[in-house]
Design an enzyme around this catalytic site. Structure first.
Site, PDB file in Angstrom:
ATOM      1  N   GLU A 145       0.805  -1.233   0.000  1.00  0.00           N
ATOM      2  CA  GLU A 145       0.000   0.000   0.000  1.00  0.00           C
ATOM      3  C   GLU A 145       0.837   1.281   0.000  1.00  0.00           C
ATOM      4  O   GLU A 145       0.599   2.180   0.805  1.00  0.00           O
ATOM      5  CB  GLU A 145      -0.970  -0.013   1.183  1.00  0.00           C
ATOM      6  CG  GLU A 145      -1.895  -1.221   1.164  1.00  0.00           C
ATOM      7  CD  GLU A 145      -2.882  -1.256   2.332  1.00  0.00           C
ATOM      8  OE1 GLU A 145      -2.769  -0.416   3.245  1.00  0.00           O
ATOM      9  OE2 GLU A 145      -3.755  -2.134   2.324  1.00  0.00           O
ATOM     10  N   GLU A 199      -6.174 -10.995  -1.214  1.00  0.00           N
ATOM     11  CA  GLU A 199      -6.945 -10.717   0.008  1.00  0.00           C
ATOM     12  C   GLU A 199      -8.436 -10.612  -0.284  1.00  0.00           C
ATOM     13  O   GLU A 199      -9.146  -9.828   0.328  1.00  0.00           O
ATOM     14  CB  GLU A 199      -6.468  -9.404   0.659  1.00  0.00           C
ATOM     15  CG  GLU A 199      -4.995  -9.369   0.981  1.00  0.00           C
ATOM     16  CD  GLU A 199      -4.566  -8.162   1.821  1.00  0.00           C
ATOM     17  OE1 GLU A 199      -5.449  -7.416   2.309  1.00  0.00           O
ATOM     18  OE2 GLU A 199      -3.359  -7.977   1.991  1.00  0.00           O
TER      19      GLU A 199
HETATM   20  C1  XIL Z   1      -5.978  -6.208   8.409  1.00  0.00           C
HETATM   21  C2  XIL Z   1      -6.368  -7.355   9.329  1.00  0.00           C
HETATM   22  O1  XIL Z   1      -7.312  -8.157   8.669  1.00  0.00           O
HETATM   23  C3  XIL Z   1      -6.959  -6.798  10.600  1.00  0.00           C
HETATM   24  O2  XIL Z   1      -7.207  -7.855  11.534  1.00  0.00           O
HETATM   25  C4  XIL Z   1      -6.015  -5.759  11.227  1.00  0.00           C
HETATM   26  O3  XIL Z   1      -6.633  -5.178  12.333  1.00  0.00           O
HETATM   27  C5  XIL Z   1      -5.647  -4.697  10.219  1.00  0.00           C
HETATM   28  O4  XIL Z   1      -5.104  -5.311   9.064  1.00  0.00           O
HETATM   29  N1  XIL Z   1      -4.797  -4.769   3.680  1.00  0.00           N
HETATM   30  C6  XIL Z   1      -3.788  -5.569   4.133  1.00  0.00           C
HETATM   31  C7  XIL Z   1      -3.989  -6.412   5.337  1.00  0.00           C
HETATM   32  O5  XIL Z   1      -2.744  -5.664   3.477  1.00  0.00           O
HETATM   33  O6  XIL Z   1      -2.806  -6.634   6.052  1.00  0.00           O
HETATM   34  C8  XIL Z   1      -5.056  -5.831   6.230  1.00  0.00           C
HETATM   35  O7  XIL Z   1      -5.287  -6.745   7.295  1.00  0.00           O
HETATM   36  C9  XIL Z   1      -6.310  -5.568   5.444  1.00  0.00           C
HETATM   37  C10 XIL Z   1      -6.043  -4.562   4.356  1.00  0.00           C
END
Ligand code: XIL
Length: 383
Positions: free
Chosen positions: A181, A288
């Protein structure tokens, strides 16, 4: 004859819908005192819905991994969670266990117990691990966020972190999300702790460090809302082109694909974006995916059907391109998902319901995998 056939089809369809609807139960979810409608699909229905092999049975033939993000407490405590994960998936991503804050809550100290648990589970079930994530602006320890570090000190903290983590799992974790990101919607580099210290060079510094720590690991740039064609995905494309031109070791781009029923990318643009990244010689992975269903007033069964279509479309698009080497979702059971915390509303964004029964979305993904040899001109099929 035709009308009789349609009549029978209609009766069967209505009966199936009634059967499904009658299986919905009231279930208090996520500690919400108000009982809410949770889609639970009982075994008898599942049998007729699924009648097929687990997802991972198709992955070797289709030439990709099918993965899920892992909630470490569920992995530690919930045997159905373990069993379903091991049965269905051949790649795991630590949802949080390898983030900087989890690994190093105190300056100079590392606790690898959660990360080791996941890596051990993967090894004993013949699964790969997607290392996630080395460099991010979130998930940082307090000492790092509040410490008054010089740019040089931050660079050495970053290098040490990458060497420690990648080095520990060298040869065990085959693939890392190195930078997560780093680009904003407008295509500019995101203003982060790392960016302020090193400018955009932190990105290549991180890739080089990961490569040095494990020369065989495949290294990814990872982001959200970069799936279709827009200022952000253009900027990421240009970044990749520039890194490759200068010999920086980058192997692929990860698309998160956190979407909702009314919030999906233009799928043809996703295909075009995959193609242009493939033309650079890069891999693409969906890493994801989840599909929120909380918005809109459609009946639940209709929402689940739409969710299923979205999952099936994404899986098919991945399978249509030889460059797309993983289809991974952010969790797998609605019992454990980050979406309710993230949005403040209950949701059911994943492939299995809260009781580990496959939802229509599961069937769509499995059907896409089953058909993989008919996609991409059969090119991705090994047999
Ligand atoms: C999220 C997790 O799912 C949560 O449990 C945590 O509180 C915050 O992070 N993009 C990503 C992930 O790359 O690492 C994130 O994961 C969700 C968005």
């Amino acid at each position: 004859m035709r009308s009789i056939t349609f009549g029978i089809v209609g009766i069967v369809a209505v009966a199936a819908a009634l059967l499904l609807a009658s299986r919905l139960v009231i279930f208090p979810a996520f500690g919400d005192p108000d009982a809410i409608l949770v889609p639970i699909i009982q075994t008898s229905v599942v049998d007729s819905l699924s009648g097929g092999l687990p997802l991972r049975a198709y992955t070797e033939r289709c030439g990709l991994t099918v993965g899920a993000a892992v909630d470490i407490e569920a992995l530690r405590n919930d045997s159905l969670y373990q069993a379903t994960l091991a049965r269905e998936f051949d790649m795991l991503t630590p949802e949080n266990a390898m983030k900087f804050r989890e690994l190093s809550p105190e300056l100079g100290q590392y606790d690898f117990s959660d990360a080791d648990l996941l890596v051990d589970f993967a090894r004993s079930h013949d699964m790969q691990v997607r290392g996630h994530t080395l460099v991010w602006h979130q998930g940082l320890p307090r000492w790092l966020q509040t410490g008054d570090f010089t740019p040089a000190a931050l660079e050495s903290i970053l290098l040490r972190h990458i060497h420690t983590l990648v080095g520990r799992y060298q040869g065990q974790i085959t693939l890392w999300d190195v930078v997560n990101e780093a680009v904003d919607f407008d295509g500019e580099f995101r203003d982060t702790l790392w960016m302020r210290a090193m400018g955009k060079d932190y990105i290549e510094i991180a890739f080089w460090a990961a490569h040095q720590a494990d020369p065989d690991a495949r290294l990814f740039y990872s982001d959200y809302d970069n799936e279709a064609l827009n200022a952000k995905s253009d900027a990421i494309y240009n970044l990749m082109k520039d890194l490759l031109a200068r010999g920086v070791p980058v192997d692929g781009v990860a698309f998160h694909l956190h979407v909702g029923l009314n919030d999906t990318p233009n799928w043809s643009d996703v295909q075009r974006n995959i193609q242009r990244l493939q033309d650079l010689g890069l891999e693409v992975q969906i890493t994801e995916m989840d599909v929120r269903i909380q918005d809109g007033n459609l009946p639940l069964m209709e929402k689940l059907a739409q969710q299923s279509t979205i999952y099936g479309t994404a899986a098919t698009i991945c399978l249509q391109s030889a460059a797309c080497t993983s289809f991974s979702i952010w969790g797998f059971t609605d019992r454990y998902t980050w979406i309710p915390n993230q949005t403040g509303n209950p949701d059911f964004p994943l492939l299995f319901d809260v009781n580990y029964q496959p939802k229509p979305a599961y069937t769509s993904v499995r059907d896409a995998l089953r058909a993989c040899c008919t996609l991409d001109g059969g090119a991705r099929c090994s047999n």
